[in-house]
Design a protein around this motif. Structure first.
Motif, PDB file in Angstrom:
ATOM      1  N   TYR A 176     -36.266  35.463  32.419  1.00  0.00           N
ATOM      2  CA  TYR A 176     -35.183  36.011  31.597  1.00  0.00           C
ATOM      3  C   TYR A 176     -34.010  35.040  31.546  1.00  0.00           C
ATOM      4  CZ  TYR A 176     -37.738  40.340  32.298  1.00  0.00           C
ATOM      5  OH  TYR A 176     -38.717  41.288  32.333  1.00  0.00           O
TER       6      TYR A 176
ATOM      7  N   GLU B 115     -32.837  44.140  25.594  1.00  0.00           N
ATOM      8  CA  GLU B 115     -32.431  43.002  24.772  1.00  0.00           C
ATOM      9  C   GLU B 115     -30.925  42.810  24.781  1.00  0.00           C
ATOM     10  OE1 GLU B 115     -34.120  43.367  20.910  1.00  0.00           O
ATOM     11  OE2 GLU B 115     -36.127  43.701  21.699  1.00  0.00           O
TER      12      GLU B 115
ATOM     13  N   VAL C 170     -37.454  44.670  31.675  1.00  0.00           N
ATOM     14  CA  VAL C 170     -38.442  44.757  30.605  1.00  0.00           C
ATOM     15  C   VAL C 170     -37.882  45.624  29.479  1.00  0.00           C
ATOM     16  CG1 VAL C 170     -40.764  45.546  29.997  1.00  0.00           C
ATOM     17  CG2 VAL C 170     -40.353  44.438  32.204  1.00  0.00           C
ATOM     18  N   ASP C 171     -37.990  45.142  28.262  1.00  0.00           N
ATOM     19  CA  ASP C 171     -37.553  45.842  27.041  1.00  0.00           C
ATOM     20  C   ASP C 171     -36.028  45.923  26.879  1.00  0.00           C
ATOM     21  OD1 ASP C 171     -40.188  46.249  26.218  1.00  0.00           O
ATOM     22  OD2 ASP C 171     -40.327  48.105  27.379  1.00  0.00           O
TER      23      ASP C 171
END
Length: 127
Positions: free
Chosen positions: A84, A108, A105-106
Motif C-alpha cells: 500500500y 481507497e 483491503v478495499d
C-alpha cells in the motif's frame, strides 16, 4: 497486519519546521513498525532519497501538487516493494498503531471529506 506500507508526507523545503515537528511527534516511534516506511516528499530534487526524505524531480510549489503526488507514486513503483501507498500532508497526523491494525483491503480514501459548496478554491492562488 503484515502489509508493507509506504507513507509519503507531501511537504516542501520551506516547511522544514513542520517536518521536524512530525519527526518529534508521531514519527518518533516509527521503529516499532518495521513494515511501515515514511518519507517526506520534496520537489526540486533529482529523484533521490536522503534519510527520511525523497527529493523528486518536480516543482516544489502548491500549484504543481498533483504532479508531485504522481511523481511520488511513480518513484515508489520504481524503487520500492510495497502493498500500500499512503499519501498525506505535513499538517496531518497518522496514528501508526491504528494504521498497523487496520484492514486496508478495499480502502481507497481515508480521512475527512468536506462537503460544502462554499469552499473558496482561490484562497491560495498566487501565494
Amino acid at each position: 497486519m503484515d502489509s508493507k506500507i509506504i507513507i509519503g508526507i507531501i511537504s516542501c523545503k520551506k516547511y522544514k519546521k513542520n517536518q521536524d515537528i512530525i519527526r518529534e511527534t508521531w514519527l518518533s516511534n516509527i521503529d516499532k513498525y518495521p513494515n511501515i516506511q515514511v518519507y517526506f516528499i520534496i520537489g526540486d530534487g533529482d529523484n533521490s532519497i536522503s534519510g527520511d526524505t525523497i527529493y523528486l524531480d518536480c516543482k516544489d510549489n502548491y500549484e504543481d501538487l498533483s504532479d508531485k503526488v504522481l511523481s511520488f507514486i511513480k518513484f515508489c513503483k520504481k524503487n520500492f516493494s510495497y502493498d500500500y501507498i499512503i499519501k498525506t500532508d505535513d499538517d496531518s497526523y497518522i496514528n501508526l498503531h491504528n494504521l498497523k491494525n487496520m484492514d486496508l483491503v478495499d480502502i481507497e480514501y481515508g480521512g475527512h471529506v468536506i462537503l460544502s459548496s462554499r469552499i473558496n478554491r482561490s484562497w491560495h492562488k498566487g501565494k
